[in-house]
Every structure is written in structure tokens, then in C-alpha cells.
Write an enzyme that holds these catalytic residues in place. Structure first.
Site, short mmCIF file in Angstrom:
data_model
loop_
_atom_site.label_atom_id
_atom_site.label_comp_id
_atom_site.label_asym_id
_atom_site.label_seq_id
_atom_site.Cartn_x
_atom_site.Cartn_y
_atom_site.Cartn_z
N GLY A 1 -5.92 11.36 3.06
CA GLY A 1 -6.51 11.14 4.39
C GLY A 1 -8.03 11.12 4.39
N SER B 1 -4.87 8.14 0.14
CA SER B 1 -5.69 7.03 0.59
C SER B 1 -5.33 5.68 -0.04
CB SER B 1 -7.18 7.33 0.41
OG SER B 1 -7.55 8.44 1.19
N GLU C 1 0.21 19.48 2.60
CA GLU C 1 0.06 19.99 3.98
C GLU C 1 1.05 21.12 4.24
OE1 GLU C 1 0.26 16.14 5.89
OE2 GLU C 1 -1.69 15.68 4.99
N ASN D 1 4.91 7.97 4.49
CA ASN D 1 4.95 9.31 5.05
C ASN D 1 4.22 9.27 6.39
OD1 ASN D 1 4.76 12.00 5.67
ND2 ASN D 1 3.39 12.54 3.98
N HIS E 1 4.74 18.83 -0.16
CA HIS E 1 3.52 18.14 0.27
C HIS E 1 2.41 19.18 0.45
CE1 HIS E 1 0.64 15.82 2.55
NE2 HIS E 1 1.27 14.73 2.12
N LYS F 1 4.12 11.48 8.64
CA LYS F 1 3.65 12.80 9.12
C LYS F 1 4.03 12.97 10.59
CE LYS F 1 0.17 12.50 5.58
NZ LYS F 1 -1.09 12.92 5.03
N GLU G 1 -0.37 13.69 -5.74
CA GLU G 1 -1.25 13.49 -4.60
C GLU G 1 -2.42 14.48 -4.67
OE1 GLU G 1 0.96 11.48 -1.11
OE2 GLU G 1 1.09 13.63 -0.86
#
Ligand code: PGA
Length: 250
Positions: A172, A212, A96, A9, A94, A11, A166
Site C-alpha cells: 500500500g 504495490s 495486517e 485481496n 497477512h 481487504k 509481501e
């Protein structure tokens, strides 16, 4: 036996030159013996990715789609157009998008429906925040996201989905879920899939871990009994890391 799948991914990162350089290194790692590999770059790179991976085992993924197939939705991309760009997979739900773009479970479910209608396989992300884990709500949060994300689909359609667990606190942050934490949440997800669909469907669906994942932890995570692959963010942009993560899943 479920095949292992490692998805990148990117991003809002990457470039045409990163794509070229990554594929130069990655293609030799993704031969016959390799696990499934999917790259989800920004949309403007999709056509180049498709051309470059023809005849290889690497597949093309997108990071987002709209529920509608055309119309006045400035800045959005439709499933039919993604399909024309060679897209076989698309990330939905996701964290985000859920948090920064305020996407609801219902909107995410409708995106999944649109993708399935257009022959694109959804990678449905679910995961709890740190606060939810610390207050002991994590299982309920994940199960609810899963139920809402996959509700109302025929078994055939459900079995074309991949789920990515996730935990938000691991994305991250460099703080990975322990293999035990991830494996245990994956078992809960699989159990829920059994009651949502059937034990046959639940056996088929790949459940990826994301948050991560890096060269150091990939092997231990990817060898857990319930972990069928990884959704990799930061490390998927590193030429000296992503191919090795693919190798760890192969
Ligand atoms: P990360 O991101 O690997 O950088 O934690 C994973 C993701 O957001 O899919």
C-alpha cells in the site's frame, strides 16, 4: 511448470456493485488462456461471487478464517461455513492481521491446518518490515515465518499451500520491491521449502509476490523466474487495472 496465479485481496473494501462491475470486465480476460485468478472480497460478498463465477476460471477466496470450527467467537467465520460459500482459497498470515490483530505464527499455523482439513487452499503470507530489511534480518524473518507457518504438515498438505512474499514496506505504499529483490527472496523461500518438505514439493508450490503490484510493474514482476504470481491489494479494486494485471500473468 507452475501455473501463474493472480489473487485479489480486497481487504475491507468493495461493494456488491464493484463486484458486478469488476466481473463484467474481468470474465472476458479469464478464459482458457488465462492464468489462475482468485478474488478474495469481504465475506458478505462471497456467495454472490461464487454464483457469478460459476463456469468461469475465476475462483473464490476469503481473507481470514478462525482456527476453531464453531463456538463463541463473535465476529469470526469458520472454515466449514466458508466452504459452504464456495471458498476454495483463504489468505492467512497477512501482515495486517499479524500487526493490527496481533496474530502469532502459531495461530497462523493452526488456521492453515484448519483450512487444509476443510479442503480450502491457504495462501500463507510472509514478509519483513522496513526496519528488519534495513538491519539485514529480512531473510531470517521470512524463513522463520515460513518454517513456523508450515511446520508439521504432511508433504501432500504442504503442496496444497501457496506462499505470498509481501514485504511490509511495499504494501500500500507504492514502493514495490525491485524484481531482483523479489526474485531473490523467492529463491530463498523455495530453498527453505526444499528442506521443510522436499524438492518435489518445493517445485510445486507457487510463490506469489505482493506489495504495490500495479499495471506498470506487473509484467516485469510476473516474468521473473521465481515469481509465480501476484497478490494484489489496491490495484485489485480498480476495474481498469486488475484485468490488465491478470492479462500480464497470462
Ligand atoms: P497492495 O496490497 O497491493 O495495496 O500493496 C497487497 C496486499 O496487502 O496483499
Amino acid at each position: 511448470m507452475r501455473a501463474k496465479l493472480v489473487a485479489a485481496n480486497w481487504k475491507m473494501n468493495g461493494s456488491f456493485s464493484l463486484l458486478d462491475n469488476m466481473l463484467d470486465v474481468l470474465i472476458p480476460y479469464s478464459g482458457e488462456e488465462s492464468c489462475q485468478v482468485v478474488i478474495c472480497p469481504p465475506n458478505v460478498l462471497l456467495s454472490s461471487l461464487k454464483k457469478a463465477v460459476e463456469g468461469t476460471k475465476i475462483e473464490v477466496g476469503a481473507q481470514n478464517v478462525h482456527t476453531e470450527i464453531s463456538g463463541a467467537f463473535t465476529g469470526e467465520t469458520s472454515a466449514p461455513l466458508l466452504k459452504e460459500c464456495g471458498v476454495q482459497w483463504c489468505i492467512v498470515g497477512h501482515s495486517e492481521r499479524r500487526v493490527l490483530f496481533d496474530e502469532s505464527d502459531e495461530f497462523i499455523r493452526n488456521k492453515t491446518e484448519t483450512l487444509l482439513k476443510h479442503g480450502i487452499r491457504p495462501i500463507l503470507c510472509v514478509g519483513e518490515s522496513l526496519e528488519q530489511r534495513e538491519s539485514g534480518n529480512h531473510e531470517e524473518v521470512v524463513v522463520t515465518q515460513l518454517r513456523k507457518g508450515l511446520s508439521g504438515f504432511a508433504a501432500d498438505d504442504q503442496s496444497r499451500c501457496v506462499v505470498a512474499y509481501e514485504p511490509i514496506w511495499a504494501i500500500g505504499t507504492g514502493k514495490t520491491a525491485t524484481p531482483e529483490q523479489a526474485n531473490s527472496m523467492h529463491s530463498i523461500i523455495r530453498k527453505e521449502l526444499e528442506s521443510l518438505a522436499s524438492s518435489e514439493v518445493a517445485e510445486k508450490i507457487q510463490i506469489l509476490y505482493g506489495g504495490s503490484v500495479n499495471v506498470e510493474n506487473a509484467k516485469i514482476l510476473l516474468t521473473q523466474s521465481e515469481i509465480d504470481g501476484a497478490l494484489v491489494g489496491g490495484a485489485s479494486l480498480k476495474i481498469d487495472a486488475f484485468p490488465q494485471i491478470v492479462a500480464a500473468g497470462s
